[in-house]
Design a protein around this motif. Structure first.
Motif, PDB file in Angstrom:
ATOM      1  N   ALA A 179      48.680  55.768 146.753  1.00 46.55           N
ATOM      2  CA  ALA A 179      47.370  55.842 146.081  1.00 46.55           C
ATOM      3  C   ALA A 179      47.331  57.029 145.127  1.00 46.55           C
ATOM      4  O   ALA A 179      46.854  56.924 143.995  1.00 46.55           O
ATOM      5  CB  ALA A 179      46.252  55.945 147.114  1.00 46.55           C
ATOM      6  N   ALA A 180      47.851  58.168 145.583  1.00 46.46           N
ATOM      7  CA  ALA A 180      47.840  59.374 144.735  1.00 46.46           C
ATOM      8  C   ALA A 180      48.716  59.165 143.502  1.00 46.46           C
ATOM      9  O   ALA A 180      48.303  59.472 142.379  1.00 46.46           O
ATOM     10  CB  ALA A 180      48.313  60.580 145.544  1.00 46.46           C
ATOM     11  N   ARG A 181      49.893  58.628 143.704  1.00 46.97           N
ATOM     12  CA  ARG A 181      50.799  58.381 142.572  1.00 46.97           C
ATOM     13  C   ARG A 181      50.122  57.472 141.548  1.00 46.97           C
ATOM     14  O   ARG A 181      50.156  57.721 140.349  1.00 46.97           O
ATOM     15  CB  ARG A 181      52.083  57.707 143.051  1.00 46.97           C
ATOM     16  N   ALA A 182      49.522  56.379 142.064  1.00 45.41           N
ATOM     17  CA  ALA A 182      48.897  55.404 141.161  1.00 45.41           C
ATOM     18  C   ALA A 182      47.675  55.994 140.456  1.00 45.41           C
ATOM     19  O   ALA A 182      47.316  55.581 139.362  1.00 45.41           O
ATOM     20  CB  ALA A 182      48.510  54.150 141.933  1.00 45.41           C
ATOM     21  N   ALA A 183      47.032  56.981 141.094  1.00 48.36           N
ATOM     22  CA  ALA A 183      45.867  57.631 140.479  1.00 48.36           C
ATOM     23  C   ALA A 183      46.292  58.792 139.582  1.00 48.36           C
ATOM     24  O   ALA A 183      45.444  59.439 138.967  1.00 48.36           O
ATOM     25  CB  ALA A 183      44.920  58.137 141.579  1.00 48.36           C
ATOM     26  N   GLY A 184      47.579  59.093 139.559  1.00 46.02           N
ATOM     27  CA  GLY A 184      48.068  60.196 138.732  1.00 46.02           C
ATOM     28  C   GLY A 184      47.712  61.561 139.301  1.00 46.02           C
ATOM     29  O   GLY A 184      47.613  62.548 138.559  1.00 46.02           O
ATOM     30  N   ALA A 185      47.522  61.628 140.624  1.00 45.39           N
ATOM     31  CA  ALA A 185      47.158  62.901 141.263  1.00 45.39           C
ATOM     32  C   ALA A 185      48.313  63.373 142.148  1.00 45.39           C
ATOM     33  O   ALA A 185      49.025  62.554 142.728  1.00 45.39           O
ATOM     34  CB  ALA A 185      45.910  62.719 142.122  1.00 45.39           C
ATOM     35  N   PRO A 186      48.476  64.678 142.287  1.00 44.92           N
ATOM     36  CA  PRO A 186      49.493  65.165 143.222  1.00 44.92           C
ATOM     37  C   PRO A 186      49.062  64.936 144.667  1.00 44.92           C
ATOM     38  O   PRO A 186      47.882  64.741 144.944  1.00 44.92           O
ATOM     39  CB  PRO A 186      49.587  66.662 142.907  1.00 44.92           C
ATOM     40  N   ILE A 187      50.036  64.974 145.554  1.00 48.38           N
ATOM     41  CA  ILE A 187      49.748  64.770 146.985  1.00 48.38           C
ATOM     42  C   ILE A 187      50.531  65.750 147.825  1.00 48.38           C
ATOM     43  O   ILE A 187      51.727  65.947 147.597  1.00 48.38           O
ATOM     44  CB  ILE A 187      50.036  63.317 147.413  1.00 48.38           C
ATOM     45  N   VAL A 188      49.842  66.347 148.797  1.00 50.65           N
ATOM     46  CA  VAL A 188      50.531  67.156 149.802  1.00 50.65           C
ATOM     47  C   VAL A 188      50.415  66.428 151.134  1.00 50.65           C
ATOM     48  O   VAL A 188      49.386  65.821 151.438  1.00 50.65           O
ATOM     49  CB  VAL A 188      49.983  68.608 149.885  1.00 50.65           C
ATOM     50  N   VAL A 189      51.491  66.427 151.902  1.00 51.77           N
ATOM     51  CA  VAL A 189      51.574  65.621 153.121  1.00 51.77           C
ATOM     52  C   VAL A 189      51.730  66.516 154.355  1.00 51.77           C
ATOM     53  O   VAL A 189      52.573  67.416 154.389  1.00 51.77           O
ATOM     54  CB  VAL A 189      52.732  64.600 153.015  1.00 51.77           C
ATOM     55  N   PHE A 190      50.889  66.204 155.372  1.00 54.88           N
ATOM     56  CA  PHE A 190      50.916  66.906 156.655  1.00 54.88           C
ATOM     57  C   PHE A 190      52.039  66.327 157.512  1.00 54.88           C
ATOM     58  O   PHE A 190      52.069  65.123 157.790  1.00 54.88           O
ATOM     59  CB  PHE A 190      49.560  66.722 157.344  1.00 54.88           C
ATOM     60  N   GLU A 191      52.932  67.197 157.935  1.00 52.36           N
ATOM     61  CA  GLU A 191      54.103  66.726 158.692  1.00 52.36           C
ATOM     62  C   GLU A 191      53.781  66.365 160.134  1.00 52.36           C
ATOM     63  O   GLU A 191      54.590  65.728 160.803  1.00 52.36           O
ATOM     64  CB  GLU A 191      55.187  67.809 158.690  1.00 52.36           C
ATOM     65  N   GLY A 192      52.607  66.769 160.621  1.00 52.33           N
ATOM     66  CA  GLY A 192      52.250  66.482 162.018  1.00 52.33           C
ATOM     67  C   GLY A 192      51.458  65.202 162.178  1.00 52.33           C
ATOM     68  O   GLY A 192      50.930  64.938 163.258  1.00 52.33           O
ATOM     69  N   GLY A 193      51.348  64.397 161.129  1.00 53.13           N
ATOM     70  CA  GLY A 193      50.493  63.219 161.183  1.00 53.13           C
ATOM     71  C   GLY A 193      51.207  61.962 161.613  1.00 53.13           C
ATOM     72  O   GLY A 193      52.215  62.013 162.333  1.00 53.13           O
ATOM     73  N   TYR A 194      50.680  60.815 161.149  1.00 55.71           N
ATOM     74  CA  TYR A 194      51.180  59.511 161.583  1.00 55.71           C
ATOM     75  C   TYR A 194      51.835  58.821 160.394  1.00 55.71           C
ATOM     76  O   TYR A 194      51.222  58.665 159.348  1.00 55.71           O
ATOM     77  CB  TYR A 194      50.035  58.618 162.070  1.00 55.71           C
ATOM     78  N   SER A 195      53.058  58.404 160.583  1.00 50.11           N
ATOM     79  CA  SER A 195      53.736  57.744 159.475  1.00 50.11           C
ATOM     80  C   SER A 195      54.912  56.953 160.001  1.00 50.11           C
ATOM     81  O   SER A 195      55.604  57.392 160.918  1.00 50.11           O
ATOM     82  CB  SER A 195      54.226  58.815 158.484  1.00 50.11           C
ATOM     83  N   GLU A 196      55.109  55.779 159.429  1.00 46.96           N
ATOM     84  CA  GLU A 196      56.295  54.989 159.790  1.00 46.96           C
ATOM     85  C   GLU A 196      57.560  55.711 159.360  1.00 46.96           C
ATOM     86  O   GLU A 196      58.564  55.719 160.048  1.00 46.96           O
ATOM     87  CB  GLU A 196      56.286  53.663 159.025  1.00 46.96           C
ATOM     88  N   LYS A 197      57.517  56.267 158.121  1.00 48.11           N
ATOM     89  CA  LYS A 197      58.691  56.956 157.582  1.00 48.11           C
ATOM     90  C   LYS A 197      58.582  58.439 157.880  1.00 48.11           C
ATOM     91  O   LYS A 197      57.470  58.964 157.953  1.00 48.11           O
ATOM     92  CB  LYS A 197      58.717  56.802 156.059  1.00 48.11           C
ATOM     93  N   PRO A 198      59.710  59.161 157.950  1.00 45.90           N
ATOM     94  CA  PRO A 198      59.621  60.616 158.081  1.00 45.90           C
ATOM     95  C   PRO A 198      58.830  61.192 156.902  1.00 45.90           C
ATOM     96  O   PRO A 198      58.967  60.705 155.765  1.00 45.90           O
ATOM     97  CB  PRO A 198      61.084  61.067 158.013  1.00 45.90           C
TER      98      PRO A 198
END
Ligand SMILES: O=C(O)COP(=O)(O)O
Ligand SMILES: [Mg+2]
Length: 226
Positions: A179-198
């Protein structure tokens, strides 16, 4: 560092980013799939199944068990999930360590905060209210409020609102990054969250492991785009 936050729009994902909701999600999911005699899903697996909404969570539990689910059954299991979840929405769910202090710091520095979540509004609003987090946000945007949910960038655009001095998303999983990429916005990701991929494979501008380190990650992301 704080000047970069003045009038910046910062949109937060909810499940796995602001709040550790997995214990209540897994309890409710397992109640919802029990009528079909599916094995309970362990909490570690649920952490990789959250991020695309409640219906997707239930569908993934059936896929995981190698079972088909037809649409009327899915809707019935969703109703059961919602009833169980809503009855004790913050039984064990808590903000991740350092979340409230980080939200306070960013607001004091002039940032305008919002929530951009794939969690249904009927769950998002009571959860944030029960945990005392709702007052930090100018906008709380669930899928019902927009034409399409994350990864569709219109969801994130609605959370950002009108253009500010900079825009950045804070999330934990692939729909947030897309969503961030498509909106042209940067994104920071929390490593302690939930994700299929690392988390490191999601393509974030910056990762952070604790909310004490969020400001630095955000300042980095904002300075690269404004
Ligand atoms: O309910 C979900 O599946 C995800 O919610 P989130 O977008 O806040 O991670
Ligand atoms: Mg999430």
């Amino acid at each position: 560092m704080t000047a970069v936050f003045r009038d910046a729009r910062i949109a937060f994902d909810l499940d796995g980013t602001l709040v550790d909701t997995a214990p209540d999600l897994v309890r409710s999911l397992n109640a919802a799939i029990a009528p079909d005699a599916l094995e309970p899903v362990p909490i570690e697996d649920v952490r990789a199944m959250v991020g695309r909404g409640a219906r997707a969570l239930i569908r993934r539990a059936y896929e995981r068990a190698g079972r088909e689910i037809d649409d009327p059954t899915l809707e019935a299991r969703l109703d059961l999930f919602l009833d169980v979840y809503r009855a004790d929405i913050a039984g064990q769910s808590r903000p991740f360590a350092g979340v409230e202090a980080a939200l306070e710091r960013l607001r004091s520095a002039g940032a305008r905060l919002s929530v951009c979540t794939n969690k249904p509004a009927a769950l998002t609003e009571p959860l944030l209210a029960t945990l005392g987090l709702a007052g930090h946000f100018e906008r709380i945007v669930s899928p019902e409020h927009v034409p399409a949910k994350k990864p569709d960038p219109r969801h994130l655009a609605a959370a950002f609102g009108e253009t500010g001095s900079g825009r950045v998303m804070v999330g934990d999983s692939e729909p947030d990054v897309l969503a961030a990429r498509a909106a042209g916005a940067p994104i920071v990701v929390f490593e302690g969250g939930y994700s299929e991929k690392p988390a490191g494979d999601l393509g974030a501008d910056r990762l952070f492991a604790h909310f004490d380190a969020l400001d630095e990650a955000l300042a980095h992301a904002l300075s690269r785009t404004s």
